[in-house]
Design an enzyme around this catalytic site. Structure first.
Site, PDB file in Angstrom:
ATOM      1  N   TYR A  72      30.581  17.907  31.947  1.00  0.00           N
ATOM      2  CA  TYR A  72      29.854  18.234  30.354  1.00  0.00           C
ATOM      3  C   TYR A  72      28.444  18.352  30.614  1.00  0.00           C
ATOM      4  O   TYR A  72      27.545  17.862  30.041  1.00  0.00           O
ATOM      5  CB  TYR A  72      30.067  16.708  29.709  1.00  0.00           C
ATOM      6  CG  TYR A  72      31.521  16.522  29.257  1.00  0.00           C
ATOM      7  CD1 TYR A  72      31.955  17.468  28.176  1.00  0.00           C
ATOM      8  CD2 TYR A  72      32.312  15.646  29.921  1.00  0.00           C
ATOM      9  CE1 TYR A  72      33.299  17.042  27.633  1.00  0.00           C
ATOM     10  CE2 TYR A  72      33.668  15.494  29.720  1.00  0.00           C
ATOM     11  CZ  TYR A  72      34.164  16.389  28.479  1.00  0.00           C
ATOM     12  OH  TYR A  72      35.569  16.128  28.124  1.00  0.00           O
ATOM     13  N   ASP A 104      47.267   3.666  25.445  1.00  0.00           N
ATOM     14  CA  ASP A 104      46.452   3.956  26.471  1.00  0.00           C
ATOM     15  C   ASP A 104      45.262   3.001  26.955  1.00  0.00           C
ATOM     16  O   ASP A 104      44.388   2.884  26.345  1.00  0.00           O
ATOM     17  CB  ASP A 104      45.534   5.102  25.880  1.00  0.00           C
ATOM     18  CG  ASP A 104      44.696   5.810  26.917  1.00  0.00           C
ATOM     19  OD1 ASP A 104      44.363   5.305  28.081  1.00  0.00           O
ATOM     20  OD2 ASP A 104      44.153   7.128  26.766  1.00  0.00           O
ATOM     21  N   LYS A 138      41.041   4.185  35.806  1.00  0.00           N
ATOM     22  CA  LYS A 138      39.821   3.724  36.015  1.00  0.00           C
ATOM     23  C   LYS A 138      39.691   2.502  36.910  1.00  0.00           C
ATOM     24  O   LYS A 138      39.526   2.653  38.170  1.00  0.00           O
ATOM     25  CB  LYS A 138      39.060   3.441  34.784  1.00  0.00           C
ATOM     26  CG  LYS A 138      38.905   4.822  33.878  1.00  0.00           C
ATOM     27  CD  LYS A 138      37.905   4.472  32.719  1.00  0.00           C
ATOM     28  CE  LYS A 138      37.618   5.823  31.912  1.00  0.00           C
ATOM     29  NZ  LYS A 138      36.885   6.659  32.520  1.00  0.00           N
TER      30      LYS A 138
END
Length: 427
Positions: A20, A248, A277
Site C-alpha cells: 500500500y 474469518d 496472523k
C-alpha cells in the site's frame, strides 16, 4: 549513495515496493535491524515500542526464546517437505491442538500459507460443498465495511465501495452486501439491527454458498466492534435457511478480543473458520481453515472426489513447529489475564485522548484500542511524529489504533497511549 550502515535505503526507495505504498511518492521507510520483546531497533539505535504487533501477529513479542528454539530445533530436522502424500509430526500436533481449542464440531484442518489464502480456501470449500450436491450456489452474503484479504476471491467479499479494493469494482465477482451492524459491542441490543441482513438472506438464500463475516470486530474496514447478538442472529439465520457460515478469525483469533476466538462472545460455532496472523506468534507465515466432518465429507463426495486446492508450502514443518510452540506459550502466559490487563488500562487511558478536539471517538475491546479522528491523517508526517515519540503506530484513514503484543507492560502501554495523545494533539 545514502546508506544507513548496512541497509541501502536509496535502493529500497527506488526498487522495493512496500505494501500500500506509491512508487511515485514513496513514504519514508524505517530500517529495522533487530527486534526484542515489544521493541523494534532501528539502525541508528532508536528503539520503538511496537503498538501494531507487526500487523497483529507477534502476540508474544519479538525474538521469544521459546519460539526461536522451536524454529532452530526444527531446522535441524527439516525445514520443508511437500504435504501431498507425506505427513509429519509438527503438522499432526498442530492440527490436534487447533481441533482441541476451536469450537465443536470443527474437526478437519486444511493448512495454508496466509490469511488471504485461508479465506480463498474457505470460499472454495463452500462452493464445492454445494457443487457436490448438484446445487448451483455461487454467491456469498456479507456486510459492508468488512475486510477479508487482498487476493481476488477475498477481495470480492470485501466491501466493494467503502474499502481499499473499490477500484476493482466491476471486475471482481459481485456478491451481496448487507448493511454493517450499528449496535456497538457494549450497547443495548436493537433487533432492527439485523433486519437488512435478514431480508437479504430471505431473498437470496437459494443462491448463497455461504455467509462470511469477521466475528465481533470489523478490522481493516474500520476497526468497528459490533454486538455479539448480531453474530448470534447470523448463525440462526444460516441454520434457518440452510446456508454455510464462514467465520474469518484471522485478525482476532488467539485471544485478541478477550476470548480465544471472537465467535465465543456470541457462543456460536461456524461451519468453516479461518485462522492466521498470530498462529505462529508472528514468526512464520501460516494459516489454517477448519471445517466440520459433514462439510469435508460432502466436498469429497462430489465429482472431484477431493478438495481442489494444494499450496506448495502447505503444512510447512518449520511453520508448524513454531505454531505449536506459540500455542503452548499462549496457555503458559495466561493470555486471558494479559489481555484483561491491557483492556482495563485502555479503558482508563483512551478516554483522556477523547477529550482532544480533533478526536471523534475512542473505543477498546480486549487488546485493541482505537482512536477515530474527524479527518484522515497525512501518513508521512504522522508516522514521523510517532517515531520521534519512540513508538511504532501505523494509522490508516481516520483511524489511529493499536494492537500491542500481549506481553506489553503497563508502563510501555502508557508510553504508547501518551504518544498517541501527543501526536494527535499536534496535528
Amino acid at each position: 549513495m545514502q546508506k544507513t550502515n548496512n541497509i541501502d535505503i536509496d535502493f529500497d526507495k527506488e526498487h522495493v515496493w512496500h505494501p500500500y505504498t506509491s512508487t511515485v511518492t514513496p513514504l519514508p521507510c524505517y530500517p529495522v535491524t533487530s527486534a526484542q520483546g515489544v521493541y523494534l531497533t532501528l539502525e541508528d539505535g532508536t528503539q520503538l515500542i511496537d503498538g501494531m504487533s507487526s500487523w497483529w501477529s507477534t502476540i508474544h513479542g519479538y525474538n521469544h526464546p521459546v519460539l526461536t528454539e522451536a524454529a532452530k530445533a526444527q531446522l535441524d530436522k527439516m525445514s520443508h517437505v511437500m504435504f501431498g502424500g507425506i505427513t509429519h509430526q509438527p503438522a499432526v500436533d498442530l492440527c490436534k491442538k487447533l481441533i482441541a481449542i476451536t469450537p465443536d464440531p470443527l474437526d478437519k484442518v486444511f493448512l495454508a500459507d496466509s490469511g488471504s489464502v485461508a479465506v480463498e480456501v474457505a470460499l472454495k470449500m463452500a462452493l464445492q460443498y454445494w457443487h457436490a450436491q448438484n446445487e448451483s450456489r455461487a454467491k456469498f452474503l456479507t456486510v459492508s465495511n468488512g475486510y477479508h484479504g487482498d487476493t481476488f476471491a477475498a477481495m470480492s467479499v470485501t466491501d466493494p465501495t467503502n474499502s481499499m479494493h473499490s477500484i476493482y469494482k466491476g471486475f471482481l465477482p459481485e456478491h451481496i452486501f448487507a448493511k454493517s451492524p450499528e449496535c456497538g459491542f457494549g450497547d443495548n441490543w436493537d433487533e432492527t439491527d439485523i433486519a437488512d441482513f435478514e431480508e437479504k438472506m430471505r431473498l437470496h438464500h437459494q443462491d448463497l454458498a455461504a455467509v462470511i463475516i469477521e466475528p465481533i470486530v470489523q478490522g481493516a474496514g474500520g476497526m468497528r466492534f459490533y454486538h455479539p447478538t448480531y453474530l448470534k442472529r447470523i448463525r440462526e439465520l444460516c441454520d434457518k435457511y440452510n446456508v454455510l457460515l464462514i467465520a474469518d478469525e484471522i485478525a482476532v483469533g488467539f485471544g485478541r478480543t478477550g476470548k480465544l476466538f471472537a465467535c465465543e462472545h456470541a457462543e456460536i460455532s461456524p461451519d468453516i473458520m479461518c485462522l492466521g496472523k498470530a498462529l505462529t506468534g508472528g514468526y512464520m507465515t501460516l494459516s489454517a481453515t477448519l471445517t466440520t466432518k459433514h462439510v469435508a465429507d460432502t466436498v469429497c463426495s462430489g465429482e472431484a472426489q477431493c478438495f481442489m486446492h494444494g499450496p506448495t508450502f502447505m503444512g510447512n514443518p518449520l511453520a508448524c513447529a513454531v505454531a505449536n510452540a506459540s500455542l503452548d506459550l499462549l496457555a503458559e502466559n495466561k493470555w486471558q489475564q494479559q489481555v484483561k490487563n491491557i483492556e482495563q488500562q485502555l479503558s482508563l487511558e483512551l478516554p483522556l485522548i477523547a477529550e482532544l478536539e480533533n478526536v471523534k471517538s475512542v473505543r477498546w475491546l480486549g487488546a485493541i484500542g482505537v482512536v477515530e479522528l474527524h479527518h484522515p491523517v497525512e501518513m508521512k508526517s504522522i508516522q514521523e511524529k510517532f517515531v520521534q515519540q519512540g513508538v511504532w503506530v501505523r494509522p490508516f484513514g481516520k483511524l489511529v489504533y493499536i494492537m500491542p503484543p500481549f506481553i506489553i507492560s503497563s508502563s510501555q502501554l502508557t508510553l504508547l497511549t501518551t504518544a498517541i495523545k501527543k501526536v494527535i494533539s499536534s496535528i
